[in-house]
Design a protein around this motif. Structure first.
Motif, PDB file in Angstrom:
ATOM      1  N   TYR A 299      14.259  47.253  51.012  1.00 13.60           N
ATOM      2  CA  TYR A 299      15.225  46.848  52.039  1.00 13.60           C
ATOM      3  C   TYR A 299      15.357  45.278  51.609  1.00 13.60           C
ATOM      4  O   TYR A 299      14.750  44.381  52.309  1.00 13.60           O
ATOM      5  CB  TYR A 299      14.506  46.855  53.392  1.00 13.60           C
ATOM      6  CG  TYR A 299      15.837  47.107  54.585  1.00 13.60           C
ATOM      7  CD1 TYR A 299      16.867  46.190  54.578  1.00 13.60           C
ATOM      8  CD2 TYR A 299      15.907  48.153  55.252  1.00 13.60           C
ATOM      9  CE1 TYR A 299      17.801  46.489  55.625  1.00 13.60           C
ATOM     10  CE2 TYR A 299      16.841  48.502  56.158  1.00 13.60           C
ATOM     11  CZ  TYR A 299      17.735  47.645  56.358  1.00 13.60           C
ATOM     12  OH  TYR A 299      18.874  47.732  57.173  1.00 13.60           O
TER      13      TYR A 299
ATOM     14  N   GLY B 249      25.462  41.107  57.559  1.00 11.92           N
ATOM     15  CA  GLY B 249      26.598  40.970  58.454  1.00 11.92           C
ATOM     16  C   GLY B 249      26.390  40.207  59.660  1.00 11.92           C
ATOM     17  O   GLY B 249      25.975  41.043  60.785  1.00 11.92           O
TER      18      GLY B 249
ATOM     19  N   TYR C 122      24.481  52.376  54.345  1.00 16.29           N
ATOM     20  CA  TYR C 122      23.505  51.745  55.390  1.00 16.29           C
ATOM     21  C   TYR C 122      22.290  52.015  55.181  1.00 16.29           C
ATOM     22  O   TYR C 122      21.996  53.317  55.315  1.00 16.29           O
ATOM     23  CB  TYR C 122      24.117  51.660  56.846  1.00 16.29           C
ATOM     24  CG  TYR C 122      23.246  50.772  57.866  1.00 16.29           C
ATOM     25  CD1 TYR C 122      23.105  49.568  57.578  1.00 16.29           C
ATOM     26  CD2 TYR C 122      22.937  51.290  59.079  1.00 16.29           C
ATOM     27  CE1 TYR C 122      22.298  48.763  58.437  1.00 16.29           C
ATOM     28  CE2 TYR C 122      22.178  50.476  59.938  1.00 16.29           C
ATOM     29  CZ  TYR C 122      21.765  49.463  59.828  1.00 16.29           C
ATOM     30  OH  TYR C 122      21.262  48.502  60.487  1.00 16.29           O
TER      31      TYR C 122
ATOM     32  N   ASN D 181      30.425  50.290  56.089  1.00 15.50           N
ATOM     33  CA  ASN D 181      29.499  49.287  55.354  1.00 15.50           C
ATOM     34  C   ASN D 181      28.925  49.863  54.287  1.00 15.50           C
ATOM     35  O   ASN D 181      28.160  51.003  54.427  1.00 15.50           O
ATOM     36  CB  ASN D 181      28.459  48.944  56.404  1.00 15.50           C
ATOM     37  CG  ASN D 181      27.294  48.078  55.830  1.00 15.50           C
ATOM     38  OD1 ASN D 181      27.626  47.356  54.932  1.00 15.50           O
ATOM     39  ND2 ASN D 181      26.287  48.038  56.600  1.00 15.50           N
TER      40      ASN D 181
ATOM     41  N   LYS E 210      28.156  43.238  65.959  1.00 12.20           N
ATOM     42  CA  LYS E 210      29.035  42.663  65.165  1.00 12.20           C
ATOM     43  C   LYS E 210      30.315  42.230  66.341  1.00 12.20           C
ATOM     44  O   LYS E 210      30.609  41.345  66.221  1.00 12.20           O
ATOM     45  CB  LYS E 210      29.887  43.771  64.275  1.00 12.20           C
ATOM     46  CG  LYS E 210      28.642  44.329  63.637  1.00 12.20           C
ATOM     47  CD  LYS E 210      27.826  43.647  62.579  1.00 12.20           C
ATOM     48  CE  LYS E 210      26.658  44.570  61.892  1.00 12.20           C
ATOM     49  NZ  LYS E 210      26.065  43.778  61.084  1.00 12.20           N
TER      50      LYS E 210
ATOM     51  N   ARG F 206      28.489  42.797  47.548  1.00 17.27           N
ATOM     52  CA  ARG F 206      29.066  42.624  49.062  1.00 17.27           C
ATOM     53  C   ARG F 206      29.032  41.168  49.544  1.00 17.27           C
ATOM     54  O   ARG F 206      27.840  40.608  49.536  1.00 17.27           O
ATOM     55  CB  ARG F 206      28.466  43.660  50.008  1.00 17.27           C
ATOM     56  CG  ARG F 206      29.162  43.592  51.390  1.00 17.27           C
ATOM     57  CD  ARG F 206      28.330  44.438  52.454  1.00 17.27           C
ATOM     58  NE  ARG F 206      27.103  43.441  52.750  1.00 17.27           N
ATOM     59  CZ  ARG F 206      26.491  43.615  54.055  1.00 17.27           C
ATOM     60  NH1 ARG F 206      26.588  44.871  54.546  1.00 17.27           N
ATOM     61  NH2 ARG F 206      25.613  42.721  54.471  1.00 17.27           N
TER      62      ARG F 206
HETATM   63  C1  MLT Z   1      24.086  44.489  57.195  1.00 12.48           C
HETATM   64  O1  MLT Z   1      24.333  43.224  56.934  1.00 12.48           O
HETATM   65  O2  MLT Z   1      24.374  45.464  56.416  1.00 12.48           O
HETATM   66  C2  MLT Z   1      23.301  44.979  58.592  1.00 12.48           C
HETATM   67  O3  MLT Z   1      24.051  44.851  59.573  1.00 12.48           O
HETATM   68  C3  MLT Z   1      21.928  44.335  58.531  1.00 12.48           C
HETATM   69  C4  MLT Z   1      21.042  45.449  58.658  1.00 12.48           C
HETATM   70  O4  MLT Z   1      20.902  45.802  59.789  1.00 12.48           O
HETATM   71  O5  MLT Z   1      20.358  45.816  57.790  1.00 12.48           O
END
Ligand code: MLT
Length: 394
Positions: A14, A39, A127, A177, A239, A365
């Protein structure tokens, strides 16, 4: 010392979780770090949410367990907002599940449905909570590669029939995402119809439903006819209201599905801290006074990011939604190598496409979560790394 469960070794890294450690090391060496990784906006939540939290935190009754009921006003505010925003009706007490962030609910849902051997269909790039929930609950992940030429849409009929026979869940996330792709309604209708025919639970991650620009209004999956038979939808405060660290969200689904998630959660948590639920009510009720202004700030950041990274030599579409630009790297450049070099040489955090699964290779990204000036500075630094690679010296 007992062995760790085998499934831990199957989990991917992760990456976002390790970035704060790396950032701290760089900052300790005096490096000016620009973080376009998570994000995670550098802006404040709605003042009325902070005021509500302040008030609630002093109330003795709010210090107690929320249990799965939580604050009734939270469920009612979610139901009223779903009605106002999408014209959809959900019973606050049987069709709404309060969550400690949508990530928590997305991960735990798999525990309610998957048995060893069951498959969940996972978009890649995607995700990481989708694969995490699947593997931790001893399910099997079938990774579907999203591709630019099909607008990053997951087509169920391209999944092999022998996988479909074992599939119990499919995760969809539009606005997406990390690619920022959006889904047309006729596509959503097609997926809903196929999930009904195949008896597959459609897990619709709608965390970016309010994060859209230029007049685009993302739908709820429940606006699609037949969806209530097969879908559950996840929403987040992170967000929309700059409330990432608060950990609050919700799921909506018909009672049979909502109660399965709620049942798992009774054994792993006792609901979001109630003052946070009170603050979330204030955020939902103050949507009109906060969200459009917040989005105007992000629109400016998006435009700065697109212009600056294109000038730096990357190609990308203008995202109509989300807080991400999905930048294509030059052919053959490994995204993890590029991102690592950019971080260590130039102090810029962005995410390699490979952090979202092998299907993300070839891209990086950028989260446009800071000021246009800082974004432009990050793009200048990225251009230096890109040209060093081009010159074969990186
Ligand atoms: C991201 O930045 O993709 C997610 O919102 C952060 C995460 O929960 O991994």
């Amino acid at each position: 010392m007992p062995e760790r469960a085998q499934k831990l070794s199957e989990l991917p890294v992760y990456l976002l979780a390790s970035i704060p450690h790396k950032k701290r090391e760089l900052q300790a060496r005096g490096i000016d770090v620009i973080d376009l990784g998570a994000g995670d906006a550098d802006l404040s939540p709605p003042p009325r949410a902070m005021e509500a939290l302040k008030r609630a935190v002093h109330e003795p009754a709010m210090q107690r367990y929320g249990w799965s009921l939580g604050l009734p006003a939270f469920r009612e505010a979610v139901s009223a907002w779903m009605q106002k925003r999408f014209g959809l009706s959900f019973d606050p007490f049987t069709e709404v599940v309060p969550l400690i962030g949508s990530k928590e609910g997305i991960s735990h849902l798999a525990f309610a449905y998957l048995e060893p051997g069951d498959v969940s269909i996972i978009p890649e790039p995607g995700y990481p909570a989708y694969i995490g929930g699947t593997l931790l609950s001893s399910g099997t992940a079938y990774k579907y590669a999203l591709r630019p030429r099909t607008n990053f849409l997951l087509e169920i009929d391209e999944v092999p029939p022998e996988v479909l026979r074992r599939a119990k869940m499919v995760y969809l996330n539009y606005p997406n995402n990390p690619t920022a792709a959006i889904a047309p309604r006729d596509y959503l209708k097609r997926v809903v119809d196929r999930c009904r025919e195949l008896d597959i639970l459609l897990v619709y991650d709608n965390a970016y439903s309010e994060f859209a620009f230029d007049g685009y209004r993302p739908p709820s999956i429940f606006e699609i006819e037949g969806a209530s038979d097969v879908a559950i939808e996840f929403h987040s405060f992170s967000k929309t209201y700059n409330m990432t660290g608060w950990r609050c969200g919700w799921a909506v689904a018909r009672p049979e599905i909502a109660s399965a998630l709620a049942q798992v959660k009774t054994f792993v948590d006792t609901g979001p801290f109630m003052p946070i639920q009170a603050a979330a009510v204030a955020a939902l009720e103050g949507y009109d006074e906060f969200v459009p202004g917040n989005l105007a700030i992000f629109r400016e950041r998006r435009d700065a990011a697109v212009d600056a990274f294109r000038s730096a030599g990357f190609s990308c579409e203008v995202p109509q939604a989300t807080m991400y630009c999905w930048l294509a790297l030059p052919e053959g450049m490994p995204s993890a190598v590029f991102a690592e070099r950019l971080l260590t040489d130039e102090g810029v955090v962005l995410l390699p496409g490979s952090a979202f699964g092998a299907g993300g290779e070839g891209f990086v990204r950028v989260s446009f979560v800071t000021s246009p000036d800082r974004i432009r500075e990050a793009a200048r630094r990225a251009a230096r790394v890109l040209s060093a690679f081009g010159a074969g010296i990186a």
